[in-house]
Scaffold this active site. Structure first.
Site, short mmCIF file in Angstrom:
data_model
loop_
_atom_site.label_atom_id
_atom_site.label_comp_id
_atom_site.label_asym_id
_atom_site.label_seq_id
_atom_site.Cartn_x
_atom_site.Cartn_y
_atom_site.Cartn_z
N ALA A 110 -5.95 10.44 -2.13
CA ALA A 110 -6.90 9.39 -2.51
C ALA A 110 -6.24 8.28 -3.32
O ALA A 110 -6.61 7.10 -3.19
CB ALA A 110 -8.05 9.99 -3.31
N GLU A 111 -5.27 8.64 -4.14
CA GLU A 111 -4.65 7.66 -5.03
C GLU A 111 -3.64 6.77 -4.32
O GLU A 111 -3.60 5.55 -4.53
CB GLU A 111 -3.97 8.38 -6.20
CG GLU A 111 -4.93 9.04 -7.18
CD GLU A 111 -5.64 8.03 -8.06
OE1 GLU A 111 -5.25 6.84 -8.05
OE2 GLU A 111 -6.61 8.42 -8.74
N SER A 112 -2.78 7.38 -3.51
CA SER A 112 -1.66 6.61 -2.95
C SER A 112 -1.39 6.84 -1.48
O SER A 112 -0.48 6.22 -0.92
CB SER A 112 -0.38 6.97 -3.73
OG SER A 112 -0.02 8.33 -3.46
#
Length: 270
Positions: free
Chosen positions: A157-159
């Site tokens: 989800a972040e990167s």
């Protein structure tokens, strides 16, 4: 290898020492504790824990940990004897300037060095692929008392597994650490994939303790900060944060996560 690396989530506990939750352990402290477990000095001998601690120290470039891992493979110390993997670790230690390792490299000159599939450090400032990152996380997340699947969902989800991801808010790397969070958890280079992952997992572990294993609250705090969750006594009404929690929950639907009071990493600096 006899290690059950992917089933250590609930069993990877060490000494009941006090901890400094917002500090990452040094390579020296990890290696020193590994030596205690390898030789049974003040604790029950446990090669599996020793291996994991040496592996964590190796992530930080500790040449003595490289040598110790080579020695474990060379002497079948808790692992199946494997001269090729031993030679690989000895070569790393020798390249880092360890004289004893240089002698072992000469002794194993006829052996083709091979990497250790159970402990492969992520090279600093490189761009490891998703498969390599996933393998790394599955081995190391249990040392933080974390389910690897949760960590991998956060990275996704972040990167989207991009070590060079950089947001407009100056969040950096695989787990999108902002500079303040990186400093809190001892990360000196957020572009170093291993440091970034260690810092992000340390933060997740800290949040897991703070919110008593409530996964949606932990995710909300990772996105918006723990103070925002405290202020709203739940998931903040920010669209970005609510969408973030929903998005990860589709990949990781568990609402509760075991809270381990003394996972390996949080105890080293006690």
């Amino acid at each position: 290898m006899r290690f059950r690396l992917h089933t250590l989530l609930l069993s990877f506990l060490l000494l009941p020492l006090p901890c400094l939750a917002e500090e990452l352990p040094t390579s020296d402290s990890l290696r020193e504790l590994a030596v205690r477990y390898e030789h049974g000095r003040g604790v029950q001998k446990d090669y599996e824990k020793a291996f994991q601690l040496y592996c964590l120290a190796a992530d930080r470039g500790d040449r003595e940990a490289y040598y110790a891992l080579g020695w474990m493979y060379f002497n079948s110390r808790g692992v199946e004897q494997n001269p090729a993997i031993a030679a690989g670790w000895f070569k790393k230690a020798a390249d880092a300037g360890d004289p004893a390792a240089t002698r072992m490299v000469s002794l194993l000159a006829a052996t083709d060095p091979q990497p250790d599939p159970h402990c492969t450090p992520l090279a600093a400032r490189k761009r490891p692929g998703r498969e390599e990152i996933e393998q790394w996380v599955r081995v190391r997340a249990p040392a933080y008392g974390l389910d690897p699947e949760l960590v991998l969902s956060v990275i996704w989800a972040e990167s989207n597994f991009n070590p060079r991801a950089h947001s407009v808010k100056d969040a950096r790397g695989l787990m999108q650490l902002i500079p303040d969070t990186a400093r809190r958890f001892g990360v000196t280079d957020s572009w170093d994939p291993a440091q970034n992952l260690h810092g992000g997992m340390a933060y997740l572990q800290w949040l897991m303790q703070r919110f008593d294993g409530d996964v949606p609250l932990v995710l909300a705090a990772y996105n918006a900060g723990e103070n925002a969750v405290d202020a709203y006594q739940g998931i903040p009404p920010y669209p970005e944060t609510r969408n973030y929690v929903k998005r990860i929950s589709r990949h990781y639907p568990k609402l509760r996560h075991p809270v381990i009071d003394s996972p390996v990493v949080s105890m080293i600096n006690g």
